[in-house]
Motif scaffolding. Structure first.
Motif, PDB file in Angstrom:
ATOM      1  N   ASN B  74      -2.395  -2.572  -0.013  1.00  0.00           N
ATOM      2  CA  ASN B  74      -3.576  -2.965   0.985  1.00  0.00           C
ATOM      3  C   ASN B  74      -4.008  -4.042  -0.741  1.00  0.00           C
ATOM      4  O   ASN B  74      -4.306  -4.092  -1.474  1.00  0.00           O
ATOM      5  N   ILE B  75      -4.583  -4.950   0.562  1.00  0.00           N
ATOM      6  CA  ILE B  75      -5.396  -5.992   0.557  1.00  0.00           C
ATOM      7  C   ILE B  75      -6.061  -6.100   0.960  1.00  0.00           C
ATOM      8  O   ILE B  75      -6.442  -5.886   2.189  1.00  0.00           O
ATOM      9  N   PHE B  77      -9.605  -9.168   1.285  1.00  0.00           N
ATOM     10  CA  PHE B  77      -9.331 -10.280   1.014  1.00  0.00           C
ATOM     11  C   PHE B  77     -10.993 -11.239   0.994  1.00  0.00           C
ATOM     12  O   PHE B  77     -11.561 -10.206   1.640  1.00  0.00           O
ATOM     13  N   GLY B  93      -8.528   1.832  12.472  1.00  0.00           N
ATOM     14  CA  GLY B  93      -7.053   2.722  12.944  1.00  0.00           C
ATOM     15  C   GLY B  93      -6.272   1.917  12.749  1.00  0.00           C
ATOM     16  O   GLY B  93      -5.158   1.746  13.201  1.00  0.00           O
ATOM     17  N   PHE B  94      -6.200  -0.069  12.677  1.00  0.00           N
ATOM     18  CA  PHE B  94      -5.111  -0.591  12.608  1.00  0.00           C
ATOM     19  C   PHE B  94      -3.676  -0.081  12.466  1.00  0.00           C
ATOM     20  O   PHE B  94      -2.092  -0.821  12.486  1.00  0.00           O
ATOM     21  N   GLY B  95      -4.189   0.109  11.047  1.00  0.00           N
ATOM     22  CA  GLY B  95      -2.095   0.355  10.014  1.00  0.00           C
ATOM     23  C   GLY B  95      -1.861   2.164  10.382  1.00  0.00           C
ATOM     24  O   GLY B  95      -0.859   2.327  10.211  1.00  0.00           O
ATOM     25  N   ARG B 140     -10.462  -0.433   7.039  1.00  0.00           N
ATOM     26  CA  ARG B 140      -9.168  -0.299   7.196  1.00  0.00           C
ATOM     27  C   ARG B 140      -8.006  -0.248   5.841  1.00  0.00           C
ATOM     28  O   ARG B 140      -6.796  -0.335   6.278  1.00  0.00           O
ATOM     29  N   ALA B 141      -8.296  -1.027   4.823  1.00  0.00           N
ATOM     30  CA  ALA B 141      -7.382  -1.269   3.530  1.00  0.00           C
ATOM     31  C   ALA B 141      -6.977   0.441   3.364  1.00  0.00           C
ATOM     32  O   ALA B 141      -5.369   0.648   2.880  1.00  0.00           O
ATOM     33  N   THR B 144      -4.732   3.616   5.226  1.00  0.00           N
ATOM     34  CA  THR B 144      -3.801   4.450   5.313  1.00  0.00           C
ATOM     35  C   THR B 144      -3.395   5.263   3.524  1.00  0.00           C
ATOM     36  O   THR B 144      -2.235   4.876   3.716  1.00  0.00           O
TER      37      THR B 144
END
Lengths: 278, 277
Positions: B74-75, B77, B93-95, B140-141, B144
Motif C-alpha cells: 500500500n502507498i 501519498f 474501511g475503503f479497502g 486507511r493504508a 489492510t
C-alpha cells in the motif's frame, strides 16, 4: 453500503461544524416569493387603474378565476397529471440513458473517441426536428411524446456526466487503483460519487429541458395536458387560459426541480464548498 | 522480502526518470530514499506500487513480480487523498469492502485508535486538520495489513511540529506492526530519525548513489549527537549526489537546489553544512 459508495443520509452522528442557513427555512421561502408577488400586484394595479386594458394581458385576478374554474371541474389536475407523467417517464428514461452513456464514455477514452462525435452530431440536431420522424415511428400518442422528452433530457445529462467523469482528479482515481478496484467498482465507488455534485446540476438542466420538450410534444397533437391548454387557449382566443397554463408550468416545474434538489441534498452533505445550496 | 532488480523507467514523453535501480529490502526494514528533485524517488514508489510499469527490470515481492497494485503493498501519498464523500470511518474501511460490515467496523475502530483518532469515525473529511487527514490516510493504508508500505513524502505538506509528531507516530506504528517501509523524503531529519538504511539518489537520470546503513537504536532523539552526525553525513552525500564541491552550501545554491538544509522542528542547533568526512 448502497449502490453508490457514499456515507449517505444515515451516516455521521457528529454535528457538522459549518452552520449554514437551512435551505428551506421560512425566511428563504418568503424571500423567494417577493419578486413574483410584486410583479403580480403591479400588473393587477396597472389594469385596475386603466393604464392597461387587460384584454390580451388579463390581470392576475382573472387568471386566478380561470385557474379556479379549471381546478373546480377537476380539469386542471387532469392536465397537470398527464403532463407530469409524460415529463417524469421521459426524464427517467433520458436521464438513465444519459447517465450510462456518460459514465461509459467518461470512463473509457477509447469508447469516447468512437461514440462522442456521433452523439455530439445528434445533439446538434434541433430536437423538434425529430417530431415528424417520431410520429411516423411511434404514432401520435404517448410513445412519441415520451421519446421526444427523453431525447431532450438525454443530452444535457450525457454531456454533464461524461465531462465530469473524465475530469475526476487522477489522484483520487489512483486511490481506487491502489485498492485494486475493478472497472465497475471504480465507477461505482470513486467516479460516480466524485461527479455527484455536477451530476445533480446535469439532472436539473435535463429536467428543465424535459419541461421544455413536453410543450413541444403536446403541441404536436394532444387532447390533454398543459400544452393542450396552451393550444386550446390560442385557438379559442382565451389569453387567461394560456397564462393560467404558463403559470402552472412555472409552479410545477419549479416544484419538481425543488424535489430533485431536496432528494439529492443528503447525498451532497460532504461537500466543502462556498455554499449556495439549491 | 522485496527485491528491486534493475528498475528502469523512461516515460513516453522521453523523461528518463530512473535508471537500473537495484535494492533488496529485508522484511520489517525501514528504507529511506533521499535525493533532490528529478532523481526518480516518486517514480520508484509508483513502480513498486504497480501504478506504473517499469521500462526494464522488475520488482519482486516474495517471489511474485509486481506488475499491478498488489494486496500486500500500500502507498501513502504526499497529500492524504481521502474521499470527501465518505466519512472518516468510510475512508479507513475503503479497502475492506470484502469484509462483513461488523468485522469492517471493528478493524476501522482499531485502526483509528492506533492513529490516535478514536471517536472520529463519523466525521466528514472537510472537518479534519491536515495532520488528522494524513493520520486517516495512514490508517486507511495500515488497516489492510500490508506487508510493504510505501510513503511518498508523506509529511512534507505539514507544519514542522505536526510533522515531528507524525514521524514519531509512524515509528510507533512500525514497532507494533513490523511493516516493511520505503520512505521517500527530502527531509534529512526524517530519514535520520526513522530509517534502518538510507539510499541516496542522484538525478538525471535518477539512480542510486550510495547506501548508508544505520545502526542507531530506536526511538531516536532528534538532538542526539549520533543523529546530528548522521544528518551531516547525509547532507554531504546529497552534495556529492549533485556534484557540488564541498565548499558550497546547498541552501544558497542558485541552480536546481532541491536539498533543504534540515529544518529542525524541535529547535536544536542548526546543522553546519557541508560536512567533509
Amino acid at each position: 453500503m448502497g449502490f453508490l459508495d457514499l456515507a449517505g443520509a444515515a451516516a455521521p452522528a457528529a454535528a457538522t461544524k459549518t452552520c449554514r442557513p437551512r435551505p428551506f427555512g421560512v425566511q428563504r421561502i418568503a424571500a423567494a416569493f417577493v419578486l413574483p408577488i410584486a410583479a403580480l400586484v403591479l400588473w393587477e394595479l396597472l389594469v385596475r387603474t386603466g393604464l392597461a386594458t387587460g384584454r390580451l394581458m388579463p390581470p392576475p385576478s382573472r387568471i386566478a378565476v380561470t385557474l379556479y374554474d379549471l381546478a373546480a371541474t377537476g380539469e386542471l389536475v387532469r392536465h397537470i397529471a398527464v403532463t407530469l407523467w409524460r415529463v417524469v417517464v421521459g426524464f427517467v428514461a433520458g436521464a438513465a440513458a444519459g447517465t450510462i452513456a456518460g459514465a461509459l464514455t467518461g470512463y473509457s477514452p477509447r469508447l469516447s473517441r468512437f461514440a462522442d462525435p456521433t452523439l455530439q452530431a445528434l445533439r446538434a440536431i434541433p430536437s423538434i426536428a425529430w417530431v415528424p420522424l417520431f410520429i411516423l415511428w411511434f404514432g401520435i400518442f404517448e410513445t412519441s411524446k415520451v421519446a421526444l422528452i427523453a431525447v431532450g433530457v438525454f443530452f444535457p445529462v450525457y454531456l454533464g456526466v461524461s465531462g465530469a467523469v473524465a475530469s475526476v482528479d487522477r489522484k483520487i482515481v489512483e486511490v481506487g487503483r491502489v485498492f485494486r478496484l475493478s472497472g465497475p467498482a471504480l465507477v461505482r465507488r470513486i467516479l460516480l460519487p466524485a461527479v455527484l455534485p455536477s451530476y445533480v446540476v446535469a439532472l436539473r438542466s435535463g429536467l428543465g429541458l424535459g419541461w421544455m420538450f413536453v410543450v413541444a410534444a403536446e403541441f404536436m397533437g394532444a387532447s390533454e395536458g398543459l400544452g393542450y391548454l396552451l393550444v386550446d387557449g390560442q385557438q379559442l382566443g382565451k389569453p387567461d387560459q394560456i397564462l393560467a397554463a404558463i403559470l402552472t408550468f412555472a409552479a410545477v416545474g419549479k416544484l419538481t426541480d425543488t424535489l430533485l434538489v431536496l432528494g439529492t441534498a443528503p447525498l451532497l452533505r460532504w461537500q466543502d464548498t462556498y455554499g449556495r445550496d439549491a | 522480502m522485496l527485491e528491486l532488480q534493475n528498475l528502469t523507467k523512461v516515460y513516453p514523453n522521453g523523461v528518463h526518470a530512473l535508471e537500473a535501480f537495484s535494492l533488496t529490502v529485508r522484511e520489517g526494514e525501514i528504507v529511506a530514499v533521499i535525493g533532490g528533485s528529478g532523481c526518480g524517488k516518486s517514480t520508484l514508489l509508483r513502480l513498486i506500487a504497480g501504478l506504473e510499469q517499469p521500462s526494464r527490470g522488475r520488482a519482486v515481492l516474495d517471489g511474485a513480480t509486481l506488475t499491478q497494485p498488489h494486496p500486500l503493498v500500500n502507498i501513502i501519498f504526499q497529500e492524504p487523498r481521502l474521499l470527501p464523500w465518505l466519512t472518516v470511518a468510510g475512508n479507513v474501511g475503503f479497502g475492506l469492502a470484502d469484509l462483513a460490515a461488523n468485522d469492517r467496523a471493528l478493524r476501522v475502530e482499531e485502526a483509528l485508535l492506533r492513529v490516535g483518532l478514536a471517536g472520529y469515525g463519523g466525521r466528514w473529511v472537510k472537518e479534519l486538520s491536515g495532520g488528522q487527514a494524513q493520520r486517516v490516510a495512514i490508517a486507511r493504508a495500515l488497516v489492510t495489513r500490508p506487508e510493504v508500505l510505501l510513503l511518498d513524502e508523506p509529511f512534507s505538506a505539514l507544519d514542522a511540529l505536526t510533522r515531528a509528531d507524525l514521524q514519531d507516530h509512524l515509528a510507533d506504528l512500525w514497532a507494533e506492526s513490523g511493516t516493511t517501509m520505503i520512505l521517500v523524503t527530502h527531509d534529512i531529519e526524517e530519514a535520520a530519525v526513522l530509517a534502518d538504511r538510507i539510499v541516496v539518489m542522484r538525478p538525471w537520470p535518477g539512480r542510486k548513489l550510495e547506501e548508508i546503513e544505520i545502526a542507531l537504536k530506536r526511538p531516536r532523539e532528534r538532538t542526539a549527537p549520533e543523529v546530528e552526525a548522521l544528518k551531516r553525513q547525509l547532507v554531504a552525500a546529497l552534495n556529492r549526489s549533485l556534484d557540488r564541491s564541498p565548499g558550497r552550501s546547498p541552501g544558497r545554491s542558485t541552480d536546481r537546489s532541491p536539498v533543504r538544509a534540515p529544518e529542525n522542528a524541535l529547535g536544536s542547533e542548526p546543522v553546519r553544512v557541508p560536512f567533509v568526512p
